[in-house]
Design a protein around this motif. Structure first.
Motif, PDB file in Angstrom:
ATOM      1  N   PRO A 122      64.076  61.392  -0.131  1.00 11.15           N
ATOM      2  CA  PRO A 122      64.439  62.060  -1.388  1.00 11.15           C
ATOM      3  C   PRO A 122      64.742  63.534  -1.153  1.00 11.15           C
ATOM      4  N   ALA A 123      65.426  64.160  -2.094  1.00  8.92           N
ATOM      5  CA  ALA A 123      65.686  65.593  -2.005  1.00  8.92           C
ATOM      6  C   ALA A 123      64.368  66.348  -1.913  1.00  8.92           C
ATOM      7  N   GLY A 124      64.256  67.215  -0.933  1.00  7.81           N
ATOM      8  CA  GLY A 124      63.006  67.935  -0.704  1.00  7.81           C
ATOM      9  C   GLY A 124      61.982  67.150   0.090  1.00  7.81           C
ATOM     10  N   GLY A 125      62.324  65.915   0.492  1.00  8.36           N
ATOM     11  CA  GLY A 125      61.391  65.073   1.225  1.00  8.36           C
ATOM     12  C   GLY A 125      61.387  65.387   2.718  1.00  8.36           C
ATOM     13  N   SER A 126      60.323  64.946   3.395  1.00  7.20           N
ATOM     14  CA  SER A 126      60.149  65.198   4.825  1.00  7.20           C
ATOM     15  C   SER A 126      59.971  63.891   5.578  1.00  7.20           C
ATOM     16  N   VAL A 127      60.329  63.908   6.840  1.00  9.89           N
ATOM     17  CA  VAL A 127      60.147  62.766   7.737  1.00  9.89           C
ATOM     18  C   VAL A 127      59.457  63.265   9.000  1.00  9.89           C
ATOM     19  N   GLN A 128      58.464  62.510   9.462  1.00 13.84           N
ATOM     20  CA  GLN A 128      57.781  62.822  10.712  1.00 13.84           C
ATOM     21  C   GLN A 128      58.183  61.800  11.771  1.00 13.84           C
ATOM     22  N   LEU A 129      58.487  62.286  12.959  1.00  8.47           N
ATOM     23  CA  LEU A 129      58.795  61.434  14.092  1.00  8.47           C
ATOM     24  C   LEU A 129      58.232  62.078  15.350  1.00  8.47           C
TER      25      LEU A 129
END
Length: 414
Positions: A122-129
């Motif tokens: 989503p807009a403003g969302g984050s992903v960790q990898l």
């Protein structure tokens, strides 16, 4: 745990002020000297991005001679339906495995594309990898990133190279689509006597090769099969570990250990909260040569530790120096844990993401602050089972995921 553990729990409560003091001293020692300076094996570099027009990237590197792991978080100002994050290594770095993405590399340029389950942001969302790799010149973090072709961290978006107008031909030769070089899955099961990625689980309750058990007493801890989080495939084992004594919950593998000598265990674990000061356990194996008491792996004073439930001996010793020779288990990403338990030699070796943890080695040569307490009595373990889960003996709740579990008589590697 056996009745001895209830005595150990009372002793742990009596010693709690001391444990907190040691935890505070250990934290101060780590803060002043740095884990890399104390151990000589693991260094940590953190690169935090500045605000950019479309995305920001935070990159945290933990390195040792010739190798490193990186925890990466990107945040997008617009909604994404599928993404690719690209960067260029400073020099001489190469990824060997990745989690929460599919990684390809050409020269010094690497691209991570979304996994099947984390493409929508989503807009403003984050992903960790995250990833693990090798280095020859430097383990420095990259500083220039693009997310789906748009520059992050305030950089300039690359100008696409114009495609020249093709010269018509009577019989054009189609250009094959290049196949990206994907980092292959690691952690093979070739020599394993037991290997399970949880993919055969068909319901939310562990079954088949796995049985939910609650040693001594049960509370609000829960075990389940999670189809929304996985290191590989589509499923993992999820443990919701509650704080406080008597919230014990484990999932026991069906007879993978009995008769092996030595025993090698390998699994990937991901967890949500930093390890607390108080004692916790996430791996337990019954030792038939020690009155059926458990050999346990978990944490204390914020770092990984082994604990022998029969006499409450710890590895490393819970001194500031001993704790500093262990390492915290990083949160928010998958990490590979390996252990060798050699009953014939009375020895124990532990690896995290392929690197030996100096504070988690018992080699029958007592080392101050490491295994001098552990080796105070004879120890020749004969393990009979394997359980993954959660025990807490004080404050500190956690959510953990386990995947790609393997057991054998040879090292299986990450």
């Amino acid at each position: 745990m056996a009745s001895h553990d209830h005595v150990g729990a009372r002793r742990a409560v009596e010693r709690r002020p001391v444990g907190r003091l040691l935890g505070a001293i250990a934290a101060l020692a780590l803060g002043l000297m740095g884990l890399g300076g104390l151990v000589g094996l693991v260094g940590t570099t953190t690169a935090v991005a500045e605000t950019g027009p479309a995305c920001t990237v935070a990159w945290r590197t933990s390195s040792w001679p010739g190798g490193f792991t990186a925890d990466i978080t990107f945040t997008s100002t617009v909604a994404l339906h599928g993404w690719s994050l690209s960067w260029t290594w400073p020099t001489g770095q190469r990824a060997t495995q990745a989690w929460s993405s599919v990684l390809s590399q050409s020269g010094d340029t690497a691209t991570a594309t979304n996994a099947a389950w984390n493409g929508d942001v989503p807009a403003g969302g984050s992903v960790q990898l995250g990833l693990q790799g090798t280095w020859t010149t430097t383990a420095a973090a990259p500083t220039v990133f693009t997310l789906s072709g748009v520059a992050c961290n305030g950089g300039a978006t690359p100008t696409p190279t114009p495609t020249p107008t093709p010269t018509p031909t009577t019989t054009p030769t189609p250009t094959p689509t290049p196949t990206p070089t994907t980092v292959p899955p690691t952690g093979t099961c070739d020599s394993a006597s037991f290997c399970d990625g949880l993919e055969t689980q068909t319901t939310g309750t562990p079954s088949g090769s796995w049985t939910v058990v609650t040693p001594d007493c049960s509370g609000s801890g829960r075990a389940a099969i999670d189809s929304s989080v996985a290191r590989t495939g589509e499923r993992s084992l999820r443990i919701d570990g509650a704080a406080g004594y008597c919230n014990h919950v484990f999932v026991q593998a069906q007879a993978p250990v009995a008769g092996l000598q030595p025993v090698f265990v390998r699994f990937w674990v991901r967890h949500a909260n930093p390890q607390p000061v108080s004692h916790t356990t996430f791996l337990a194996m019954k030792d038939a040569a020690d009155g059926g008491h458990d050999l346990r792996m978990g944490g204390q004073n914020g770092a990984l530790q082994w604990n022998r439930s029969s006499d409450d001996a710890t590895l490393p010793a819970q001194s500031p120096v001993g704790v500093a020779l262990s390492t915290p288990l990083p949160t928010g990403s998958w990490h590979c844990v390996e252990a060798e338990v050699d009953g014939s030699a009375g020895a124990l070796t532990t690896w995290l993401d392929g690197a030996v943890v100096p504070g988690l080695v018992a080699d029958r040569t007592p080392t101050p602050d490491v295994d001098n307490q552990w080796d105070a009595r004879a120890w020749a373990p004969r393990l009979t089972d394997l359980r993954l889960g959660w025990e807490s003996y004080g404050e500190g709740a956690d959510t953990l995921w386990f995947d790609d579990v393997a057991v054998g008589s040879q090292r299986l590697s990450c």
